[in-house]
Structure formats: structure tokens, C-alpha cells
Write an enzyme that holds these catalytic residues in place. Structure first.
Site, mmCIF file in Angstrom:
data_model
loop_
_atom_site.group_PDB
_atom_site.id
_atom_site.type_symbol
_atom_site.label_atom_id
_atom_site.label_comp_id
_atom_site.label_asym_id
_atom_site.label_seq_id
_atom_site.Cartn_x
_atom_site.Cartn_y
_atom_site.Cartn_z
ATOM 1 N N GLU A 118 35.401 47.983 75.129
ATOM 2 C CA GLU A 118 36.089 47.596 76.104
ATOM 3 C C GLU A 118 36.238 45.857 76.166
ATOM 4 O OE1 GLU A 118 34.414 51.322 79.068
ATOM 5 O OE2 GLU A 118 33.703 49.299 79.303
ATOM 6 N N GLU B 7 34.992 57.228 74.763
ATOM 7 C CA GLU B 7 34.098 56.979 75.809
ATOM 8 C C GLU B 7 34.772 57.427 77.115
ATOM 9 O OE1 GLU B 7 31.512 53.285 76.303
ATOM 10 O OE2 GLU B 7 31.746 53.945 78.441
#
Length: 416
Positions: A166, A255
Site C-alpha cells: 500500500e 489483501e
């Protein structure tokens, strides 16, 4: 049933009503399953183990996660962290090694480089934002490669390693711009000795991954385009540019937790949302893998006591029967409001169909299989009162079968 030669038996829709007559199931449009119309190759389903932030899976829990017997999830992907502190690397070995023994694939993602490779900078209102120093790109690539080699030396062959978890939601870890990611992929990722995942945007932000797809050298050094789906709307699941530019590359969802991390994973029918989310990830987004956040958590696929939750059952209806190497095949995706169906084929004559009914009412659903030689159907159902429960398979005749999808349920059919 018209056109099938004879009426076929219906699957029981659960316990008989306590009083009165059960309403007749409503009828949906046929689901047409086309084994010859192949779509993406499936790599698997799984979740994260992070031994620094929560305790490691126990030996029994490893078997529950990656085994495929009764009461097991059948996961085939394990995601582990690349700790910035090398002293913690050995903590991830035991679970990863057992996952591989049970047939799983292991991938790894870093949250931060080693501290000496980073610097702070001002990013908007964040005065202590962290980024990788631009003169440390080569050293960072070596750090990732060292982790790959460490795991290999300890019996764990990584399938792939990510550049950064991320990079566009990094208030608590390391920020990257899309330009920085492209530069690293162009100049440094080629030296990493395993497959490379990028960019793992937190919300499948296409403006972050578009530059990778539009840069020939960056794309050449990227093996898997990885994405997270936190808050991503279903209409943003398709990725036309990847379809145009991503030939030879893989597309993984690495995820998510869904729909939230605040409710119990056994809250029903909310947990049924997971079944729809997996369906849309495979059918609308055409991901090849679906990876949850923590495997064992109160909101995750495995309860803290090590047993499968209702959310876990939603994943297991795919993971236990749609195995690595299966291919998704064309099937009517939504034959009725709140009904979602998908189909997959494995070796030989094996076909798997997964049906999610989010509506309150039972649905009489006919499945028509093109050019089939299959002769038997097995099935398993999860609803309010049952979890991955085997049930009598519907009769298969003339290349079709009809089954009742109980209200608020998910059912897997195995045809052989």
C-alpha cells in the site's frame, strides 16, 4: 422441466417450516455453463500471517488453514511480511514451511525498508512522512533479494515478493509515488531473484498502476499486478488497461477484509457478503488470487479458537474446490436479482459451480452445461444453520440439473 426429458429432483432447501406450507421457490433464468469458454487461470485463495503484530498460527491452525479436509479452509496462498529488521525473518519460517508442505504458494510484502535506507519528508499535513531514499534503490532491491534467499535457505521458496505494501496509503509506513515505483521497477526490480508484485494500491487505484502498464521496461520487470480492495466499488473492479497491456502478467488481489473489521465473522447474513465479494473479484475483476488479511482474527476466516467462521466458509466454498490450476469458465453471472453464479474447470472432467443467493427467498435454479459428459453432482451448502454441510446432489440429466438455492446461502457443486 422443459427440454431436459424428465423432471429432475430438487436439493432440499433446509429444515421443514415449523408451521404452514413453505412458499414455492421462485425460478431464475438458466445458468449457462460453457467449459470451452476459458477465462483466467486460478492461483488460489488465502490470507496473511504476521508474527510481529499478532501471534503465529499454531501447528493445528496451520493445518486448518492449509489442509483441505473436513473443518479445514483449503487455503492455497500464504502472505507473509518482509520485516525491516532481519532478526525477525526467522519468525515467519515455520508457518510458511508448513503451508508449502500442504501445497500452498507463499508470497511476501514489505511495509518498510530498513531504517537506514529511509528519510522523512513533508507530505501534505504529514511532516514526518517516510520514503525510500533515492540513492538506496539498489540496496533495497538487495534487501528484498536477501529475504528471498533467506527463505529459500530455510525451506520456503517464495512465489513472489512485493515492492511495497500500500504505497499510496502509507501514513504508518513508507510512501511511494507512482513515478518512484516505475523507476524502481525499471532500474532495480530485474535484479530480484523471484517474481515481483507491484504496486499493491490500497484501493486498486488505477492511476497508480497505469504508469506501470504504460512503461514497457517497468512492466517487463513486473510479474504480478497486485491490488487491495479496501472500499473499492464493484463498478471499479474491471481494469480495461490491464486487459490491453497485461498479456503474460498475473493479476492478484493480495489483501482485503470485507465488509469490515469491526463485526464478528459469524454475523449472518452479513458474512454472506464475502461470497459475493469473492464472486465479483473473480468474475468482474478477473483476479487470479484472493487473499484475506489476517487468517486468524475475530473478523477473519478463522476464529481465534482456530475454527472456521461464517466468513471463512464464504471463502472456503471457493478455496476447497476451486484449486490452483483450475480455470474460470464462462457462466451466467447473475441469473436473478441477488443470485451470483460462477464456474471453473480442473483436470479431466471436473467442473465446479459456486452459487450465492443473497435474497431472503429460495430460488429454483437450473444449470445447463454445454457439451458435457459429466454424470454426477455433489454439493455443499452454508446458510444460517449450516456451515459447509454436505447435502444430496441434484440429479444430472441431458446436460442439466436443477437445484434449490436456499434463501441467504452459498452452495458449491462439484461435477465429475
Amino acid at each position: 422441466m422443459l427440454g431436459a426429458g424428465a423432471a429432475l429432483p430438487l436439493v432440499a432447501a433446509g429444515p421443514a417450516a415449523a408451521a404452514g406450507t413453505r412458499p414455492a421457490p421462485r425460478t431464475a433464468a438458466d445458468v449457462i455453463v460453457s467449459p470451452a469458454a476459458e477465462r483466467q487461470l486460478i492461483r488460489g485463495f488465502g490470507g496473511m500471517n504476521h508474527t510481529v503484530w499478532i501471534s503465529d498460527l499454531t501447528p493445528e491452525q496451520r493445518n486448518t488453514a492449509f489442509g483441505n479436509g473436513e473443518g479445514q479452509l483449503g487455503f492455497t496462498v500464504l502472505r507473509i511480511p518482509v520485516h525491516e529488521d532481519r532478526a525477525n525473518w526467522s519468525r515467519e519460517v515455520a508457518t510458511a514451511r508448513r503451508a508449502i508442505e500442504l501445497g500452498a504458494t507463499v508470497i511476501a510484502s514489505p511495509w518498510n525498508p530498513p531504517a537506514h535506507m529511509t528519510e522523512t519528508f513533508v507530505r501534505g499535513n504529514q511532516t514526518n512522512a517516510r520514503r525510500l531514499r533515492h540513492d538506496m534503490y539498489g540496496a533495497y532491491a538487495q534487501h528484498l533479494n536477501d529475504f528471498h534467499q533467506f527463505m529459500r535457505n530455510n525451506g520456503v521458496e517464495l512465489y513472489a515478493i512485493s515492492v511495497q505494501n500500500e504505497p499510496d496509503y502509507a501514513h504508518d509506513w513508507t510512501w511511494w509515488t507512482s513515478g518512484e515505483m516505475v523507476r524502481f521497477l525499471r532500474e532495480n526490480a530485474g535484479s530480484i531473484g523471484t517474481r515481483v508484485i507491484a504496486p499493491e494500491s490500497f484501493q486498486y487505484v488505477k492511476s497508480f498502476s497505469d504508469p506501470i502498464l504504460n512503461d514497457a521496461q517497468a512492466l517487463a520487470n513486473t510479474d504480478i499486478l497486485g491490488a487491495h480492495l479496501y472500499g473499492t466499488q464493484f463498478q471499479n473492479f474491471p481494469y480495461p488497461l490491464f486487459r490491453q497491456r497485461g498479456a503474460g502478467k498475473e493479476l492478484w488481489m493480495t489483501e482485503v477484509y470485507y465488509p469490515n473489521s469491526s463485526d464478528s465473522a459469524d454475523l449472518w447474513p452479513q458474512a454472506l457478503d464475502v461470497g459475493e465479494h469473492v464472486h465479483r473479484s473473480l468474475v468482474d475483476a478477473e483476479f487470479q488470487a484472493y487473499v484475506w488479511w489476517y487468517i486468524r482474527r475475530g473478523y477473519g476466516p478463522m476464529r481465534e479458537n482456530g475454527t472456521i467462521s461464517k466468513r471463512g466458509a464464504g471463502m472456503a466454498h471457493f478455496s476447497k474446490w476451486v484449486r490452483p490450476g483450475h480455470r474460470r469458465i464462462e457462466a451466467t453471472a447473475q441469473p436473478a436479482p441477488n443470485v451470483y453464479t460462477s464456474a471453473y474447470k480442473g483436470d479431466g472432467s471436473r467442473l465446479v459451480v459456486v452459487a450465492v443467493n443473497k435474497g431472503d427467498a429460495a430460488v429454483s435454479q437450473r444449470f445447463v452445461l454445454e457439451n458435457t459428459t459429466r454424470s454426477s453432482v455433489l454439493s455443499w451448502v452454508t446458510d444460517a444453520g449450516r456451515t459447509l454441510a454436505a447435502q444430496p446432489g441434484p440429479g444430472l440429466s441431458g446436460g442439466s440439473f436443477t437445484a434449490v438455492l436456499p434463501g441467504r446461502s452459498i452452495t458449491t457443486y462439484l461435477l465429475q
